[in-house]
Scaffold this active site. Structure first.
Site, PDB file in Angstrom:
ATOM      1  N   HIS A 245       0.817  -1.208   0.000  1.00  0.00           N
ATOM      2  CA  HIS A 245       0.000   0.000   0.000  1.00  0.00           C
ATOM      3  C   HIS A 245       0.854   1.263   0.000  1.00  0.00           C
ATOM      4  O   HIS A 245       0.446   2.295   0.538  1.00  0.00           O
ATOM      5  CB  HIS A 245      -0.943  -0.003   1.197  1.00  0.00           C
ATOM      6  CG  HIS A 245      -1.988  -1.064   1.127  1.00  0.00           C
ATOM      7  ND1 HIS A 245      -2.991  -1.071   0.181  1.00  0.00           N
ATOM      8  CD2 HIS A 245      -2.186  -2.179   1.882  1.00  0.00           C
ATOM      9  CE1 HIS A 245      -3.770  -2.129   0.348  1.00  0.00           C
ATOM     10  NE2 HIS A 245      -3.292  -2.819   1.368  1.00  0.00           N
TER      11      HIS A 245
ATOM     12  N   ARG B 105       6.059  -6.323   4.144  1.00  0.00           N
ATOM     13  CA  ARG B 105       4.800  -6.752   3.546  1.00  0.00           C
ATOM     14  C   ARG B 105       4.952  -6.577   2.042  1.00  0.00           C
ATOM     15  O   ARG B 105       4.962  -5.449   1.536  1.00  0.00           O
ATOM     16  CB  ARG B 105       3.638  -5.922   4.083  1.00  0.00           C
ATOM     17  CG  ARG B 105       2.278  -6.309   3.519  1.00  0.00           C
ATOM     18  CD  ARG B 105       1.186  -5.552   4.241  1.00  0.00           C
ATOM     19  NE  ARG B 105      -0.119  -5.735   3.613  1.00  0.00           N
ATOM     20  CZ  ARG B 105      -1.255  -5.258   4.110  1.00  0.00           C
ATOM     21  NH1 ARG B 105      -1.233  -4.566   5.249  1.00  0.00           N
ATOM     22  NH2 ARG B 105      -2.397  -5.455   3.502  1.00  0.00           N
TER      23      ARG B 105
ATOM     24  N   ASP C  93      16.582 -11.188   0.452  1.00  0.00           N
ATOM     25  CA  ASP C  93      17.961 -10.996   0.006  1.00  0.00           C
ATOM     26  C   ASP C  93      18.488  -9.627   0.404  1.00  0.00           C
ATOM     27  O   ASP C  93      19.686  -9.455   0.650  1.00  0.00           O
ATOM     28  CB  ASP C  93      18.063 -11.146  -1.515  1.00  0.00           C
ATOM     29  CG  ASP C  93      17.966 -12.591  -1.975  1.00  0.00           C
ATOM     30  OD1 ASP C  93      17.962 -13.489  -1.109  1.00  0.00           O
ATOM     31  OD2 ASP C  93      17.872 -12.819  -3.197  1.00  0.00           O
TER      32      ASP C  93
ATOM     33  N   GLU D  75      -7.635 -11.904   4.728  1.00  0.00           N
ATOM     34  CA  GLU D  75      -8.394 -10.681   4.463  1.00  0.00           C
ATOM     35  C   GLU D  75      -9.489 -10.873   3.416  1.00  0.00           C
ATOM     36  O   GLU D  75      -9.827  -9.934   2.687  1.00  0.00           O
ATOM     37  CB  GLU D  75      -7.439  -9.556   4.050  1.00  0.00           C
ATOM     38  CG  GLU D  75      -6.410  -9.949   3.009  1.00  0.00           C
ATOM     39  CD  GLU D  75      -5.317  -8.907   2.824  1.00  0.00           C
ATOM     40  OE1 GLU D  75      -5.496  -7.753   3.267  1.00  0.00           O
ATOM     41  OE2 GLU D  75      -4.280  -9.242   2.242  1.00  0.00           O
TER      42      GLU D  75
ATOM     43  N   ASP E 199      -9.997  -5.091   4.414  1.00  0.00           N
ATOM     44  CA  ASP E 199     -10.221  -5.895   3.207  1.00  0.00           C
ATOM     45  C   ASP E 199     -11.221  -7.007   3.483  1.00  0.00           C
ATOM     46  O   ASP E 199     -12.028  -7.363   2.607  1.00  0.00           O
ATOM     47  CB  ASP E 199      -8.913  -6.488   2.709  1.00  0.00           C
ATOM     48  CG  ASP E 199      -8.094  -5.492   1.903  1.00  0.00           C
ATOM     49  OD1 ASP E 199      -8.696  -4.655   1.212  1.00  0.00           O
ATOM     50  OD2 ASP E 199      -6.859  -5.546   1.969  1.00  0.00           O
TER      51      ASP E 199
END
Length: 259
Positions: A43, A68, A82, A145, A171
C-alpha cells in the site's frame, strides 16, 4: 532473540508500519523500542531500491524488520529477504496451497524453493552463519483478508513453516460486502472464527490497532502480533493535535486565513 523465537515462546510483539519511502523517517522510527517494524510495499509506492535504503536505515534497530510484499510472488519474497528483511508478510492468501507456496518461496531447500543469492542479507553476518540459520530465523506471515480465506482457514493454518497470520479487517469487511464497516456483525463473526481456529492450531495471529489502548485490548483477546500505527498515521495525529490546540487561538487573534 528473533521474532520467530519470541512468538514460539508465547510472547506478544508490538510493531509499527512504514509507508513513507524516506530513510530519515525510517531512522527516526527505528529509534523507538518496538518489537518489529513492518515496511509496507503493498500500500505504498516503494520501489525495490527504496526498500534497500529503508533496510539500511533500519539496521541499528533491535526490532525485527519485516516486509509486507506487494503481491503473492516468489521473486518479491526472495528480493525482500535478500536485501536483509528478517521476515515477510504475504497479502491476499486465500487457500492452503497459496500459503504453502508462500512459505516455500521464503525458505531455502529442502524446506523451500528460495533462490540462493542473499545479496545484502549474508553481509549482515558471515555467509556460513546466514545459510545455517536463515530458514529457522525467517518469519513468514500471511494476511487473512477475504471471505475465501476465512472459509479455508484450517487448511492455511495447517501449513508447516507458517509463522503467523495477520487479519486484514478492512479488506475482510469489503470482501464480506461491508466496505468501510469493519465493525459489522458479519466481520466480527469472521474475525472470531479466525482467532478461534488460530488458537486451536497454536498459530499466532495479529491485528492492526488504531491506538495503543486498542493494542492492549487486542493482546488481551489473544493477539500476539500487533501493529500499533504507521509513520503516516503518527504524522497525521501529531499535526491534528497541534492544529486542535492552535486553531482556536488563531481564530481569537484573527490569524492569517481568517476572514
Amino acid at each position: 532473540m528473533s521474532l520467530v523465537q519470541a512468538l514460539a515462546r508465547g510472547g506478544a510483539a508490538f510493531g509499527v508500519t512504514l509507508t513513507i519511502a524516506d530513510p530519515f523517517v525510517a531512522e527516526v522510527m527505528a529509534a523507538q523500542a518496538f518489537d518489529f517494524l513492518m515496511i509496507d510495499m503493498e500500500h505504498s509506492p516503494m520501489s525495490a531500491y527504496q526498500l534497500q535504503t529503508q533496510l539500511i536505515a533500519l539496521r541499528p534497530s533491535r526490532a525485527a524488520v519485516l516486509v509486507r510484499v506487494p503481491e503473492r510472488d516468489e521473486n518479491a519474497l526472495m528480493q525482500a529477504l535478500d536485501l536483509g528483511a528478517e521476515g515477510v508478510v504475504i497479502p491476499q492468501v486465500e487457500t492452503g496451497d497459496e500459503c504453502a507456496a508462500a512459505v516455500r518461496g521464503a525458505l531455502y531447500p529442502p524446506q523451500g524453493t528460495r533462490g540462493v543469492g542473499p545479496r545484502r542479507a549474508a553481509r549482515l553476518t558471515d555467509r556460513a552463519t546466514y545459510f545455517r540459520t536463515a530458514n529457522d530465523a525467517t518469519f513468514v506471515g500471511v494476511m487473512i483478508e477475504s471471505a475465501a480465506a476465512v472459509e479455508n482457514i484450517d487448511d492455511i493454518l495447517a501449513v508447516a513453516g507458517l509463522g503467523g497470520v495477520i487479519i486484514g479487517t478492512e479488506d475482510l469487511a469489503a470482501s464480506l460486502g461491508h466496505l468501510n464497516n469493519p465493525r459489522h456483525d458479519d466481520v466480527v463473526k469472521a474475525i472470531e472464527r479466525i482467532t478461534q481456529r488460530c488458537a486451536a492450531a497454536a498459530v499466532p495471529f495479529g491485528r492492526y490497532a488504531a491506538s495503543p489502548d486498542e493494542a492492549v485490548r487486542l493482546m488481551a483477546d489473544g493477539a500476539r502480533l500487533i501493529t500499533v500505527g504507521s509513520d503516516l498515521l503518527f504524522l497525521e495525529q501529531g499535526m491534528r493535535t497541534a492544529a486542535d490546540r492552535i486553531l482556536p487561538i488563531r481564530q481569537r487573534l484573527g490569524g492569517i486565513g481568517e476572514q
